[in-house]
Design a protein around this motif. Sequence first.
Motif, PDB file in Angstrom:
ATOM      1  N   VAL A  79       0.862  -1.177   0.000  1.00  0.00           N
ATOM      2  CA  VAL A  79       0.000   0.000   0.000  1.00  0.00           C
ATOM      3  C   VAL A  79       0.899   1.229   0.000  1.00  0.00           C
ATOM      4  O   VAL A  79       1.725   1.408   0.898  1.00  0.00           O
ATOM      5  N   ILE A  80       0.748   2.061  -1.016  1.00  0.00           N
ATOM      6  CA  ILE A  80       1.560   3.263  -1.146  1.00  0.00           C
ATOM      7  C   ILE A  80       0.649   4.480  -1.206  1.00  0.00           C
ATOM      8  O   ILE A  80      -0.561   4.356  -1.420  1.00  0.00           O
ATOM      9  N   GLY A  81       1.223   5.657  -1.024  1.00  0.00           N
ATOM     10  CA  GLY A  81       0.446   6.887  -1.094  1.00  0.00           C
ATOM     11  C   GLY A  81       1.075   7.966  -0.247  1.00  0.00           C
ATOM     12  O   GLY A  81       1.974   7.700   0.565  1.00  0.00           O
ATOM     13  N   PRO A  82       0.618   9.193  -0.406  1.00  0.00           N
ATOM     14  CA  PRO A  82       1.200  10.297   0.349  1.00  0.00           C
ATOM     15  C   PRO A  82       0.889  10.213   1.834  1.00  0.00           C
ATOM     16  O   PRO A  82      -0.037   9.503   2.255  1.00  0.00           O
ATOM     17  N   SER A  83       1.648  10.942   2.621  1.00  0.00           N
ATOM     18  CA  SER A  83       1.398  11.022   4.052  1.00  0.00           C
ATOM     19  C   SER A  83      -0.004  11.542   4.299  1.00  0.00           C
ATOM     20  O   SER A  83      -0.465  12.473   3.627  1.00  0.00           O
ATOM     21  N   GLY A  84      -0.703  10.910   5.251  1.00  0.00           N
ATOM     22  CA  GLY A  84      -2.054  11.336   5.579  1.00  0.00           C
ATOM     23  C   GLY A  84      -3.135  10.741   4.716  1.00  0.00           C
ATOM     24  O   GLY A  84      -4.313  11.100   4.852  1.00  0.00           O
ATOM     25  N   SER A  85      -2.772   9.794   3.849  1.00  0.00           N
ATOM     26  CA  SER A  85      -3.769   9.204   2.950  1.00  0.00           C
ATOM     27  C   SER A  85      -4.588   8.105   3.602  1.00  0.00           C
ATOM     28  O   SER A  85      -5.558   7.625   3.017  1.00  0.00           O
ATOM     29  N   VAL A 137      -1.445  -1.115  -4.140  1.00  0.00           N
ATOM     30  CA  VAL A 137      -2.635  -0.304  -3.899  1.00  0.00           C
ATOM     31  C   VAL A 137      -2.176   1.125  -3.647  1.00  0.00           C
ATOM     32  O   VAL A 137      -1.374   1.363  -2.731  1.00  0.00           O
ATOM     33  N   PHE A 138      -2.668   2.063  -4.433  1.00  0.00           N
ATOM     34  CA  PHE A 138      -2.344   3.474  -4.223  1.00  0.00           C
ATOM     35  C   PHE A 138      -3.530   4.154  -3.556  1.00  0.00           C
ATOM     36  O   PHE A 138      -4.652   4.137  -4.075  1.00  0.00           O
ATOM     37  N   MET A 139      -3.274   4.743  -2.380  1.00  0.00           N
ATOM     38  CA  MET A 139      -4.307   5.449  -1.626  1.00  0.00           C
ATOM     39  C   MET A 139      -4.019   6.942  -1.605  1.00  0.00           C
ATOM     40  O   MET A 139      -2.873   7.372  -1.564  1.00  0.00           O
ATOM     41  N   ASP A 140      -5.083   7.727  -1.625  1.00  0.00           N
ATOM     42  CA  ASP A 140      -4.970   9.168  -1.452  1.00  0.00           C
ATOM     43  C   ASP A 140      -6.322   9.664  -0.948  1.00  0.00           C
ATOM     44  O   ASP A 140      -7.372   9.222  -1.428  1.00  0.00           O
ATOM     45  N   GLY A 141      -6.279  10.547   0.050  1.00  0.00           N
ATOM     46  CA  GLY A 141      -7.516  11.125   0.563  1.00  0.00           C
ATOM     47  C   GLY A 141      -8.475  10.121   1.170  1.00  0.00           C
ATOM     48  O   GLY A 141      -9.694  10.329   1.166  1.00  0.00           O
ATOM     49  N   GLY A 142      -7.935   9.023   1.701  1.00  0.00           N
ATOM     50  CA  GLY A 142      -8.782   8.055   2.381  1.00  0.00           C
ATOM     51  C   GLY A 142      -9.497   7.079   1.475  1.00  0.00           C
ATOM     52  O   GLY A 142     -10.364   6.327   1.939  1.00  0.00           O
ATOM     53  N   VAL A 143      -9.154   7.054   0.182  1.00  0.00           N
ATOM     54  CA  VAL A 143      -9.777   6.116  -0.750  1.00  0.00           C
ATOM     55  C   VAL A 143      -8.686   5.402  -1.543  1.00  0.00           C
ATOM     56  O   VAL A 143      -7.544   5.870  -1.618  1.00  0.00           O
ATOM     57  N   ILE A 144      -9.045   4.269  -2.116  1.00  0.00           N
ATOM     58  CA  ILE A 144      -8.154   3.585  -3.046  1.00  0.00           C
ATOM     59  C   ILE A 144      -8.353   4.203  -4.420  1.00  0.00           C
ATOM     60  O   ILE A 144      -9.432   4.112  -5.008  1.00  0.00           O
ATOM     61  N   VAL A 145      -7.321   4.847  -4.918  1.00  0.00           N
ATOM     62  CA  VAL A 145      -7.388   5.519  -6.209  1.00  0.00           C
ATOM     63  C   VAL A 145      -7.129   4.526  -7.337  1.00  0.00           C
ATOM     64  O   VAL A 145      -7.758   4.581  -8.393  1.00  0.00           O
ATOM     65  N   GLU A 146      -6.196   3.614  -7.097  1.00  0.00           N
ATOM     66  CA  GLU A 146      -5.794   2.686  -8.153  1.00  0.00           C
ATOM     67  C   GLU A 146      -5.162   1.463  -7.504  1.00  0.00           C
ATOM     68  O   GLU A 146      -4.483   1.569  -6.485  1.00  0.00           O
ATOM     69  N   GLN A 147      -5.378   0.317  -8.095  1.00  0.00           N
ATOM     70  CA  GLN A 147      -4.709  -0.901  -7.645  1.00  0.00           C
ATOM     71  C   GLN A 147      -4.566  -1.844  -8.818  1.00  0.00           C
ATOM     72  O   GLN A 147      -5.313  -1.780  -9.795  1.00  0.00           O
ATOM     73  N   THR A 193      -2.031   8.999  -9.221  1.00  0.00           N
ATOM     74  CA  THR A 193      -0.965   8.013  -9.039  1.00  0.00           C
ATOM     75  C   THR A 193       0.295   8.458  -9.758  1.00  0.00           C
ATOM     76  O   THR A 193       1.403   8.389  -9.207  1.00  0.00           O
ATOM     77  N   ARG A 194       0.142   8.922 -11.000  1.00  0.00           N
ATOM     78  CA  ARG A 194       1.310   9.365 -11.773  1.00  0.00           C
ATOM     79  C   ARG A 194       2.024  10.515 -11.079  1.00  0.00           C
ATOM     80  O   ARG A 194       3.258  10.544 -10.998  1.00  0.00           O
ATOM     81  N   ASN A 195       1.277  11.482 -10.571  1.00  0.00           N
ATOM     82  CA  ASN A 195       1.889  12.633  -9.905  1.00  0.00           C
ATOM     83  C   ASN A 195       2.648  12.211  -8.651  1.00  0.00           C
ATOM     84  O   ASN A 195       3.753  12.693  -8.381  1.00  0.00           O
ATOM     85  N   PHE A 196       2.039  11.306  -7.879  1.00  0.00           N
ATOM     86  CA  PHE A 196       2.693  10.832  -6.656  1.00  0.00           C
ATOM     87  C   PHE A 196       3.992  10.110  -6.985  1.00  0.00           C
ATOM     88  O   PHE A 196       5.050  10.393  -6.397  1.00  0.00           O
TER      89      PHE A 196
END
Length: 256
Positions: free
Chosen positions: A38-44, A213-223, A238-241
């Motif tokens: 599970v990857i994603g920005p801090s606070g996701s 699994v890419f998470m951002d803002g408390g949701v799964i954006v892409e997996q 996902t691309r920006n992250f």
Amino acid sequence: MATDRPEIEIRGLHKSFGDNHVLRGIDLEVARGEVVCVIGPSGSGKSTLLRCVNLLEEPSAGRVFVGGTEVTDPDVDIDAVRRRIGMVFQQFNLFPHVDVAGNLTLPQRRVLGTDTARAAAVARENLARVGLADKTDAYPAQLSGGQQQRVAIARALSMGPEVMLFDEPTSALDPELVGEVLSVMRVLAGEGMTMMVVTHEIGFAREVADRVVFMDGGVIVEQGPAARVVGRPQQERTRNFLDRILNPAGPGPDGD
């Protein structure tokens, strides 16, 4: 229990801390023997998601199953469920006044009721698995950060878990010590251990994970498969992250 059920099953999971809605309806399955990073920005919400799996955080809504048992059932024996789940945290959480052998044998004896001789044998076996067979008598303060984290992994393995959860296991380590911990995790993945790993180590995720699994803002954006999500992400978020992680310096003055 049907053997084809997911090892971890999350349905409609929400978690709020006051007005902060951290998880917003997560649906996720992890198959037996699968490695999901599970990857994603801090606070996701990545770590909160992981902590809801073994009820270290109580969900605000939704259901979580581990091995077919509903963790979120108010009548569940949560201690019995947790005995099937190993968890490794950012910090090592070792007992500083107890040697390495004691750090591995005490939980076995007190939680599982394992006799002293058997607990010691299991401890030796798992210290060998993480490459620390010669550190049985050492104390945590005598070990590097990477060694302490490997002891923490061995301690979790000594409880005989069916699932391993890793919450940013290398984030507290100096860069030169990260590799030794990731190598142990690679071995576990190769042995078929079911693993959920919250990580910022994108190279590790791409190499070891069956699914990212890419998470951002408390949701799964892409997996999806690791090679696709990391190498050819479909969503702009996902691309920006990944661009920020993989190219932290950004383009040079000439666009290089």
